[in-house]
Design a protein around this motif. Structure first.
Motif, PDB file in Angstrom:
ATOM      1  N   TYR A 113       0.816  -1.209   0.000  1.00 33.91           N
ATOM      2  CA  TYR A 113       0.000   0.000   0.000  1.00 33.91           C
ATOM      3  C   TYR A 113       0.854   1.264   0.000  1.00 33.91           C
ATOM      4  O   TYR A 113       1.995   1.258   0.450  1.00 33.91           O
ATOM      5  N   HIS A 114       0.229   2.332  -0.410  1.00 30.52           N
ATOM      6  CA  HIS A 114       0.868   3.644  -0.391  1.00 30.52           C
ATOM      7  C   HIS A 114      -0.102   4.641   0.241  1.00 30.52           C
ATOM      8  O   HIS A 114      -1.228   4.790  -0.229  1.00 30.52           O
ATOM      9  N   ASN A 115       0.361   5.269   1.296  1.00 23.73           N
ATOM     10  CA  ASN A 115      -0.422   6.308   1.982  1.00 23.73           C
ATOM     11  C   ASN A 115      -1.819   5.860   2.403  1.00 23.73           C
ATOM     12  O   ASN A 115      -2.792   6.614   2.259  1.00 23.73           O
ATOM     13  N   CYS A 116      -1.938   4.656   2.926  1.00 24.01           N
ATOM     14  CA  CYS A 116      -3.210   4.253   3.527  1.00 24.01           C
ATOM     15  C   CYS A 116      -2.982   3.132   4.534  1.00 24.01           C
ATOM     16  O   CYS A 116      -1.900   2.545   4.606  1.00 24.01           O
TER      17      CYS A 116
END
Lengths: 424, 424
Positions: free
Chosen positions: A358-361
């Motif tokens: 994931y990215h930024n969550c």
């Protein structure tokens, strides 16, 4: 009848359930919705008995919360079935269609796995979700729920079974195991049961994996990481870490280890420390971390799954060091990077070898419902077959159909004929 | 270095090989083609040494035939690599792209499995096929060929490894195991090796399956059936059965059991008996069969895999009885129906629970090359992950990538936000 006999019978029934059409399977789901709605009082009454027994038995409050079946959970399971009905048929999809030569045609078609055994925790909604996923995907299922849900599950299962019979699907396609001893019997059904999906504690899943020749799908550990990159937005990092740690600490997708880039550790760790203190989370740190915030050392057992308001913190020299740590010590479940640098995010998402990157969550998004699968039968950390939350697609396999006109291999081996591959 | 250390190293290298682009991987395959072409004399010389040793050692002629590497096999492996180069990249395919909510985007992307151990028979062409399939699919591989091919494989492997290094792929992505003791070491590499693919005898594959925690893909048995339906064209049935039995008796896709519908048994079995006699095939029969043709009884061990010029014959009452026999006693490999009745063919192909279900053609077509996959690393009779001949698609898994903007689950749990699934 013993599970052994039921499973052998299911093996014979399975091809006929697999051949049923989607209208019939969807109709069964509709009748199940109606039956659950119409009999909600009966389910609630049974659930009250289970709740009473559990409270008398001193069952922990987290388990009680899962065990409780109320209007809210009723609504959410009904919504889930509704969504499941709207999803396309996972069975009979043609994923390859190729002419091998004149008159010789190959087709690859999706089909149900066959007979699946699912052992799950004491949650009445799990019984409904798993049974409906199996019906929609055309699989026979042996279902064993946690013993604390005995009364509730008995009512729910009989409603489901009745609905299945009403639409003319083979009634023998579902079996409810009720006693704990049946788990070992189930593990012994190699040859009749095609797949076992265990849900529960690490120790329980390990036990299942070590005690059967039947393939097992699922996960034992959930050691999820959040890597706070040097280009992270601190506010976002704190918000996401807090959610991933405290929103549901007992979940497998809760974060357990925080990796922090050395360039920002001096500034970020005190902010993290304060926020976690306020949220009631205890941090443990490696040597570098302990030089920056007053926390205990990570225990000798290393970077483990706490399933509690505790998290490990480690300072890393680079994104690649974070990746190496995650691939080496993680459980290939779900890991997230917090960064404003899209190149760093891409590298992380490419290199981390996990079912979810994931990215930024928050790592807590790793869930079949949240992915839009309607529900899930489990989350797989295996790399084979299904990975991540397992919905309908993970419950089907495929077969190759080849249609000829008396074609023989010798003609191709001796050069009389040759293949002319052409996708259709 | 031991395999254990090599495997641990490969685990670190694997994400970088997985991130390599397809041009680089295809370029490696081109260099391998060139190197094999340019060094064919060296390979043939080494192969002559292996052949000499094998003959001295009294190796059976079937094994010698597989061991021999000549111009014909050279051409066919070069053709295979050429085809492999032309196939699309199995890595990086987006198989799901969905907006979960504003700013929160889920992607499912195919990726290599990681580190694969392949143990295969004494065939120099197998070494080339397997190594090139692994390179194309971005997987690290530990390769162990049959000991009879020691000299040939040493030359081939060094050519392959050199080519891989030349294009800048990590050289450590391939390892050749040469001694038999390394097989047990390999089985012990749980955590570093993601998958083992054993090829060989039933007993060998069983040994592998029973002695490792690493997932195993492949097949032990190959008990394939041909069902001669009451609406069969007899000439076609004889032609297909002959091919499936004698074209290559030692193959896993050779037919072992013939099921014959009772309505035509009286007329068909004498024809079959005569044809098999001429082809040098010994039949064994059940009680009904023995009433019609003068054959021995099927042995006490039942309907087994002979891998020889022998076949079992059983008279069945119906298509459904044939299906039941195949699903119960077969090995879910490949089974064929001979019939002019398309409804019967459809029912058979629907109900038989095997990786390959054929109509009016030989079971011997179950093969990666014949399916147009370029080559195969093996044939899987498991229902999970890959089924049937395993080419590039069976060598990849997938991961879910989720991209947010600080999204947390609590907002969805508390109703602040809600999911709006939209496929992109």
């Amino acid at each position: 009848m013993s599970i052994r006999e039921d499973a052998a019978n299911m093996k014979s029934v399975a091809p006929y359930l697999a051949a049923s059409d989607i209208e019939q399977r969807n109709k069964a789901l509709e009748l199940i919705m109606d039956a659950i709605k119409d009999n909600s009082d009966k389910i609630f009454t049974a659930n009250n008995i289970d709740m009473g027994e559990a409270m008398k038995g001193g069952v922990p409050s987290a388990v009680l919360k899962r065990l409780k079946f109320d209007e809210g959970k009723l609504k959410s399971v009904l919504d889930g079935i509704d969504m499941l009905i709207s999803l396309p048929d996972p069975v009979g999809r043609v994923t390859l269609h190729r002419q091998l030569d004149e008159g010789l045609e190959l087709t690859r078609v999706s089909c149900p796995i066959g007979v699946i055994g699912v052992i799950f925790e004491a949650r009445p909604d799990a019984m409904i979700q798993i049974a409906t996923l199996c019906i929609k995907s055309g699989n026979c299922a042996i279902l064993k729920g946690g013993k604390e849900t005995t009364q509730t599950n008995r009512v729910i299962f009989s409603l489901i079974k009745e609905a299945v019979g009403k639409v003319g699907l083979p009634e023998d396609c579902l079996y409810q195991a009720t006693s704990h001893s049946e788990i070992d019997e189930l593990l012994d059904c190699y040859g009749d049961v095609d797949l076992i999906i265990p849900r529960g504690s690490n120790a329980f899943v390990q036990y299942i994996m070590n005690n059967t020749r039947i393939p097992v799908m699922g996960h034992a550990d959930g050691i999820c990481h959040i890597y706070v990159d040097k280009a992270a937005d601190f506010d976002m990092a704190i918000k996401v870490i807090t959610d991933a740690k405290i929103q549901y600490t007992a979940a497998c997708n809760a974060v357990e280890t925080l990796l922090v880039h050395k360039d920002i550790a001096g500034e970020f760790l005190p902010v993290l420390y304060k926020a976690m203190n306020e949220a009631g989370v205890t941090l443990k740190g490696d040597f570098a971390t302990r030089g920056l915030i007053p926390v205990e050392a990570v225990g000798e057992e290393g970077y483990v799954e706490y399933l509690d308001l505790i998290a490990s913190v480690k300072v890393v020299d680079s994104l690649h060091a974070a990746v190496e740590h995650i691939n080496r010590f993680g459980s290939h479940h779900t890991d997230s990077i917090i960064t404003e640098d899209t190149e760093a995010a891409d590298a992380f998402q490419q290199l981390v070898d996990s079912a979810g990157v994931y990215h930024n969550c928050s790592t807590r998004f790793a869930d079949g419902f949240r992915y839009g699968f309607g529900a899930e039968v489990g989350i797989s950390t295996s790399k084979l077959h299904a990975r991540g939350p397992v919905g309908l697609e993970g419950l089907v396999t495929y077969k190759y159909r080849l249609k000829g006109q008396g074609h023989i291999v010798d003609d191709y081996a001796t050069g009389v004929k040759s293949f002319h591959f052409k996708d259709i």
